[in-house]
Scaffold this motif. Structure first.
Motif, PDB file in Angstrom:
ATOM      1  N   PRO A 183       4.937   0.751 -17.865  1.00 59.84           N
ATOM      2  CA  PRO A 183       5.282  -0.675 -17.823  1.00 59.84           C
ATOM      3  C   PRO A 183       6.090  -0.989 -16.559  1.00 59.84           C
ATOM      4  CG  PRO A 183       5.747   0.253 -19.994  1.00 59.84           C
ATOM      5  CD  PRO A 183       5.415   1.402 -19.103  1.00 59.84           C
ATOM      6  N   PRO A 184       5.612  -1.892 -15.706  1.00 60.02           N
ATOM      7  CA  PRO A 184       6.241  -2.083 -14.395  1.00 60.02           C
ATOM      8  C   PRO A 184       7.719  -2.438 -14.433  1.00 60.02           C
ATOM      9  CG  PRO A 184       4.082  -3.112 -14.429  1.00 60.02           C
ATOM     10  CD  PRO A 184       4.366  -2.674 -15.842  1.00 60.02           C
ATOM     11  N   GLN A 185       8.154  -3.259 -15.396  1.00 65.08           N
ATOM     12  CA  GLN A 185       9.546  -3.732 -15.383  1.00 65.08           C
ATOM     13  C   GLN A 185      10.523  -2.853 -16.169  1.00 65.08           C
ATOM     14  OE1 GLN A 185       6.982  -6.165 -15.887  1.00 65.08           O
ATOM     15  NE2 GLN A 185       7.151  -6.793 -13.758  1.00 65.08           N
ATOM     16  N   ASP A 186      10.069  -1.742 -16.695  1.00 62.38           N
ATOM     17  CA  ASP A 186      10.908  -0.924 -17.574  1.00 62.38           C
ATOM     18  C   ASP A 186      11.693   0.103 -16.764  1.00 62.38           C
ATOM     19  OD1 ASP A 186      12.065   0.129 -19.801  1.00 62.38           O
ATOM     20  OD2 ASP A 186      10.267   1.158 -20.527  1.00 62.38           O
ATOM     21  N   TYR A 187      12.718  -0.364 -16.050  1.00 58.78           N
ATOM     22  CA  TYR A 187      13.560   0.530 -15.247  1.00 58.78           C
ATOM     23  C   TYR A 187      14.939  -0.099 -15.127  1.00 58.78           C
ATOM     24  CZ  TYR A 187      12.487  -2.811 -11.508  1.00 58.78           C
ATOM     25  OH  TYR A 187      12.336  -3.956 -10.765  1.00 58.78           O
ATOM     26  N   LEU A 237       5.459  -1.351  -8.340  1.00 55.20           N
ATOM     27  CA  LEU A 237       4.161  -0.839  -7.895  1.00 55.20           C
ATOM     28  C   LEU A 237       4.052   0.662  -8.156  1.00 55.20           C
ATOM     29  CD1 LEU A 237       3.926  -2.893  -4.606  1.00 55.20           C
ATOM     30  CD2 LEU A 237       2.328  -3.050  -6.536  1.00 55.20           C
ATOM     31  N   VAL A 238       5.144   1.394  -7.954  1.00 54.93           N
ATOM     32  CA  VAL A 238       5.163   2.829  -8.256  1.00 54.93           C
ATOM     33  C   VAL A 238       4.887   3.062  -9.736  1.00 54.93           C
ATOM     34  CG1 VAL A 238       6.721   4.826  -8.478  1.00 54.93           C
ATOM     35  CG2 VAL A 238       6.623   3.551  -6.330  1.00 54.93           C
ATOM     36  N   ARG A 239       5.584   2.311 -10.583  1.00 62.66           N
ATOM     37  CA  ARG A 239       5.398   2.492 -12.026  1.00 62.66           C
ATOM     38  C   ARG A 239       3.982   2.085 -12.444  1.00 62.66           C
ATOM     39  NH1 ARG A 239       9.387   3.639 -15.435  1.00 62.66           N
ATOM     40  NH2 ARG A 239       8.482   2.353 -17.090  1.00 62.66           N
ATOM     41  N   ARG A 279       0.835  -1.212   0.000  1.00 64.07           N
ATOM     42  CA  ARG A 279       0.000   0.000   0.000  1.00 64.07           C
ATOM     43  C   ARG A 279       0.867   1.258   0.000  1.00 64.07           C
ATOM     44  NH1 ARG A 279      -2.841  -2.822   4.086  1.00 64.07           N
ATOM     45  NH2 ARG A 279      -2.224  -1.264   5.644  1.00 64.07           N
ATOM     46  N   GLN A 280       1.959   1.234   0.760  1.00 60.48           N
ATOM     47  CA  GLN A 280       2.859   2.383   0.803  1.00 60.48           C
ATOM     48  C   GLN A 280       3.470   2.658  -0.566  1.00 60.48           C
ATOM     49  OE1 GLN A 280       5.413   0.889   3.893  1.00 60.48           O
ATOM     50  NE2 GLN A 280       4.506   2.213   5.460  1.00 60.48           N
ATOM     51  N   ALA A 281       3.851   1.600  -1.280  1.00 64.47           N
ATOM     52  CA  ALA A 281       4.457   1.766  -2.599  1.00 64.47           C
ATOM     53  C   ALA A 281       3.470   2.388  -3.579  1.00 64.47           C
ATOM     54  CB  ALA A 281       4.949   0.421  -3.121  1.00 64.47           C
ATOM     55  N   ILE A 282       2.242   1.918  -3.562  1.00 63.25           N
ATOM     56  CA  ILE A 282       1.224   2.477  -4.456  1.00 63.25           C
ATOM     57  C   ILE A 282       0.949   3.935  -4.093  1.00 63.25           C
ATOM     58  CG2 ILE A 282      -1.210   2.314  -5.131  1.00 63.25           C
ATOM     59  CD1 ILE A 282      -0.862  -0.784  -4.716  1.00 63.25           C
ATOM     60  N   HIS A 283       0.895   4.225  -2.792  1.00 61.22           N
ATOM     61  CA  HIS A 283       0.691   5.605  -2.357  1.00 61.22           C
ATOM     62  C   HIS A 283       1.834   6.499  -2.835  1.00 61.22           C
ATOM     63  CE1 HIS A 283      -0.522   9.018   0.079  1.00 61.22           C
ATOM     64  NE2 HIS A 283       0.720   9.079   0.540  1.00 61.22           N
ATOM     65  N   ALA A 284       3.071   6.004  -2.710  1.00 59.08           N
ATOM     66  CA  ALA A 284       4.218   6.788  -3.176  1.00 59.08           C
ATOM     67  C   ALA A 284       4.112   7.053  -4.674  1.00 59.08           C
ATOM     68  CB  ALA A 284       5.523   6.063  -2.850  1.00 59.08           C
ATOM     69  N   GLY A 285       3.621   6.073  -5.427  1.00 58.78           N
ATOM     70  CA  GLY A 285       3.413   6.287  -6.858  1.00 58.78           C
ATOM     71  C   GLY A 285       2.395   7.380  -7.130  1.00 58.78           C
ATOM     72  N   ASP A 286       1.339   7.409  -6.339  1.00 57.70           N
ATOM     73  CA  ASP A 286       0.324   8.460  -6.497  1.00 57.70           C
ATOM     74  C   ASP A 286       0.895   9.831  -6.154  1.00 57.70           C
ATOM     75  OD1 ASP A 286      -1.550   6.550  -7.250  1.00 57.70           O
ATOM     76  OD2 ASP A 286      -2.398   6.367  -5.229  1.00 57.70           O
ATOM     77  N   ALA A 316      13.089  -3.216  -2.974  1.00 59.89           N
ATOM     78  CA  ALA A 316      13.137  -1.978  -3.754  1.00 59.89           C
ATOM     79  C   ALA A 316      12.552  -2.199  -5.147  1.00 59.89           C
ATOM     80  CB  ALA A 316      14.578  -1.474  -3.851  1.00 59.89           C
ATOM     81  N   ARG A 317      12.860  -3.334  -5.743  1.00 55.99           N
ATOM     82  CA  ARG A 317      12.331  -3.624  -7.079  1.00 55.99           C
ATOM     83  C   ARG A 317      10.810  -3.776  -7.050  1.00 55.99           C
ATOM     84  NH1 ARG A 317      16.135  -7.485 -10.604  1.00 55.99           N
ATOM     85  NH2 ARG A 317      14.628  -6.665 -12.089  1.00 55.99           N
ATOM     86  N   ALA A 318      10.288  -4.462  -6.044  1.00 56.76           N
ATOM     87  CA  ALA A 318       8.835  -4.609  -5.935  1.00 56.76           C
ATOM     88  C   ALA A 318       8.172  -3.249  -5.753  1.00 56.76           C
ATOM     89  CB  ALA A 318       8.497  -5.529  -4.768  1.00 56.76           C
TER      90      ALA A 318
END
Length: 199
Positions: free
Chosen positions: A83-87, A75-77, A36-43, A69-71
């Motif tokens: 695209p989630p894996q494009d980093y 979620l942020v992307r 949830r924190q990761a998704i919030h950080a993405g927002d 960190a990768r997960a």
């Protein structure tokens, strides 16, 4: 030429974070709160990029190689509709290594090695855990990463690397940064004007 702006996110919470175990280089997965924190950080990041007039499709994204960190990055992307894996992955962003203390709480580390623990309390920046690394060493590799940035960047990494970057950029001293709490689910923005936290 202005210094690169870094949008910095600490990984979301893990089970070891929740109970105060030193993770270091161990690969501990995000827990439910961490997701949830990761998704919030993405927002939060989406709002900051809009505010700053940045195109999310053109910014480089880079993460520590550690799974938490990768997960978080993926979620942020996802929250940014990218695209989630494009980093990219950069080993210089990995967490400080705690060596023999990894998996221990601070109380357990103190009980196991009270003399070294005491020395580290006095000089946390320069004294390493047994078989681990010092914050000064982390600062050297994070500084090397920052000097190589070609432009504004989104980074997902760790509390230890955040502290080291803050010292490298002159926003904190080793003394002020050593025990600084780096919030999960927040976005830290580092630029010429200093550092700001957005939650």
């Amino acid at each position: 030429m202005p210094a690169p702006v870094v949008y910095y996110i600490r990984h979301g919470e893990t089970a070891w974070n929740a109970i105060g175990r030193l993770q270091g280089t161990q690969d501990i997965a995000l827990n439910e709160l961490g997701h949830r924190q990761a998704i919030h950080a993405g927002d939060v990041l989406a709002g900051l990029l809009t505010r700053d007039g940045r195109d999310r499709h053109l910014l480089p994204f880079v993460a520590s190689p550690l799974g938490r960190a990768r997960a978080t990055m993926e979620l942020v992307r996802g929250a940014l509709d990218l695209p989630p894996q494009d980093y990219a992955i950069d080993d210089r962003l990995r967490e400080i290594a705690y060596g023999a203390w990894e998996g221990s709480t601070l109380a357990e580390a103190q009980a196991r090695d009270p003399e070294l623990y005491g020395r580290r309390l006095v000089d946390k920046w320069n004294v390493a855990a047994p078989g681990g690394e010092s914050y000064a060493a982390v600062q050297a590799r994070v500084s090397d990463w920052y000097r190589g940035l070609a432009g504004d960047t989104v980074a997902v990494a760790h509390g230890g690397t955040a502290r080291a970057l803050m010292v490298s950029l002159g926003f904190e001293t080793p003394q002020s940064a050593a025990d600084l709490f780096i919030e999960q689910g927040a976005v830290y923005v580092f630029n010429d004007g200093g550092q700001t936290k957005h939650v």
